[in-house]
Write a protein that holds these residues in place. Structure first.
Motif, PDB file in Angstrom:
ATOM      1  N   ILE A 156     -17.248   2.759 -57.550  1.00  0.00           N
ATOM      2  CA  ILE A 156     -16.504   3.932 -57.082  1.00  0.00           C
ATOM      3  C   ILE A 156     -16.379   3.919 -55.567  1.00  0.00           C
ATOM      4  O   ILE A 156     -15.312   4.191 -55.011  1.00  0.00           O
ATOM      5  CB  ILE A 156     -17.196   5.233 -57.572  1.00  0.00           C
ATOM      6  N   ILE A 157     -17.467   3.589 -54.872  1.00  0.00           N
ATOM      7  CA  ILE A 157     -17.435   3.511 -53.411  1.00  0.00           C
ATOM      8  C   ILE A 157     -16.402   2.492 -52.950  1.00  0.00           C
ATOM      9  O   ILE A 157     -15.618   2.743 -52.024  1.00  0.00           O
ATOM     10  CB  ILE A 157     -18.838   3.157 -52.866  1.00  0.00           C
ATOM     11  N   ASP A 158     -16.370   1.332 -53.623  1.00  0.00           N
ATOM     12  CA  ASP A 158     -15.429   0.263 -53.242  1.00  0.00           C
ATOM     13  C   ASP A 158     -13.980   0.682 -53.476  1.00  0.00           C
ATOM     14  O   ASP A 158     -13.096   0.363 -52.668  1.00  0.00           O
ATOM     15  CB  ASP A 158     -15.741  -1.006 -54.030  1.00  0.00           C
ATOM     16  N   VAL A 159     -13.723   1.408 -54.568  1.00  0.00           N
ATOM     17  CA  VAL A 159     -12.360   1.847 -54.867  1.00  0.00           C
ATOM     18  C   VAL A 159     -11.894   2.890 -53.858  1.00  0.00           C
ATOM     19  O   VAL A 159     -10.721   2.907 -53.462  1.00  0.00           O
ATOM     20  CB  VAL A 159     -12.294   2.415 -56.308  1.00  0.00           C
ATOM     21  N   LEU A 160     -12.798   3.750 -53.403  1.00  0.00           N
ATOM     22  CA  LEU A 160     -12.432   4.821 -52.474  1.00  0.00           C
ATOM     23  C   LEU A 160     -12.363   4.358 -51.019  1.00  0.00           C
ATOM     24  O   LEU A 160     -11.697   4.998 -50.195  1.00  0.00           O
ATOM     25  CB  LEU A 160     -13.448   5.971 -52.576  1.00  0.00           C
ATOM     26  N   ASP A 161     -13.021   3.266 -50.699  1.00  0.00           N
ATOM     27  CA  ASP A 161     -13.119   2.809 -49.310  1.00  0.00           C
ATOM     28  C   ASP A 161     -11.756   2.610 -48.632  1.00  0.00           C
ATOM     29  O   ASP A 161     -11.573   3.045 -47.483  1.00  0.00           O
ATOM     30  CB  ASP A 161     -13.941   1.524 -49.241  1.00  0.00           C
ATOM     31  N   PRO A 162     -10.762   1.998 -49.285  1.00  0.00           N
ATOM     32  CA  PRO A 162      -9.464   1.823 -48.620  1.00  0.00           C
ATOM     33  C   PRO A 162      -8.777   3.137 -48.257  1.00  0.00           C
ATOM     34  O   PRO A 162      -7.910   3.157 -47.369  1.00  0.00           O
ATOM     35  CB  PRO A 162      -8.640   1.042 -49.659  1.00  0.00           C
ATOM     36  N   PHE A 163      -9.149   4.224 -48.926  1.00  0.00           N
ATOM     37  CA  PHE A 163      -8.544   5.533 -48.668  1.00  0.00           C
ATOM     38  C   PHE A 163      -9.374   6.364 -47.683  1.00  0.00           C
ATOM     39  O   PHE A 163      -9.060   7.530 -47.431  1.00  0.00           O
ATOM     40  CB  PHE A 163      -8.376   6.308 -49.977  1.00  0.00           C
TER      41      PHE A 163
END
Length: 234
Positions: A203-210
């Motif tokens: 989840i952290i990795d998916v949200l990082d670009p945003f």
């Protein structure tokens, strides 16, 4: 003739005197002076006016284990206790909802991460007695104030499906700047599993670009609440 002796009024039921003593104890010494079952008695006294409610209060405590267990119990389970009908069960569920809304107000008024004890109380109240695993997300704005608390996954006794991209999509819809992940372990053991740790990282990795931050992941159970951040897992 029924009642007392001729020419004398009937004696009061024993429970009526007990009610008066319990009310007096509450008013004179405060609610903190009452045992848990006595607090429950006071509530039941208002809903069941003409009956000894002490056995009912003790039966509820015996069946559900605690006041929080009683308030979290489904109405269908409450009515299985002798003396509890649908009306009283509905009143108890209303009290549980009041408790939940009051807790939510506490974390809505101030930045969630600066009112940590209120947040932990809220999470415990909401999830510690859930029979199935439930995954929730607290979406926060730029001031770390609560935008929404949403259930993002229902599951079984040991698993709730979680979709990181769906969490990201919802965070963008709400214009959230950060979030706190929350789920429960119905077993009561709040130790993070390897799956919990891996899912949090995903989840952290998916949200990082945003540029959306995951402040913490909290696991609730009857054993308490475990924080990933405090445990060094984030």
């Amino acid at each position: 003739m029924p009642g007392g002796t001729e020419g004398q009024p009937d004696a009061k039921p024993h429970w009526q005197g007990h009610r008066e003593r319990l009310r007096g104890k509450l008013l004179k010494r405060g609610a903190g002076a009452l045992e848990d079952y006595e607090v429950l008695e006071v509530i039941l006294m208002a809903f069941i006016p003409r009956r000894d409610v002490k056995p009912i209060a003790k039966a509820l405590m015996a069946r559900f284990g605690s006041l929080s267990g009683i308030l979290a119990a489904p109405g269908a389970d409450l009515v299985k206790v002798e003396g509890i009908g649908e009306t009283v069960a509905a009143y108890l569920k209303a009290i549980a909802e009041l408790q939940s809304r009051a807790s939510r107000e506490e974390i809505s008024k101030r930045p969630a991460i600066s009112s940590w004890s209120a947040l932990i109380d809220y999470v415990r109240t909401e999830l510690q007695h859930e029979k199935r695993e439930q995954f929730r997300v607290l979406f926060l704005d730029r001031k770390n104030q609560l935008i929404a608390d949403e259930v993002m996954g229902h599951g079984t006794v040991d698993h709730a499906p979680v979709y990181p991209r769906e969490i990201a999509r919802r965070a963008l819809e709400l214009q959230a700047s950060s979030l706190i992940l929350v789920h429960n372990h119905p077993s009561g053991d709040t130790t993070p599993s390897r799956a919990d740790i891996d899912m949090t990282r995903e989840i952290i990795d998916v949200l990082d670009p945003f540029d959306i931050t995951v402040h913490d992941h909290l696991i609730a159970g009857t054993g308490g609440v475990t924080s990933f951040r405090s445990s060094g897992l984030i």
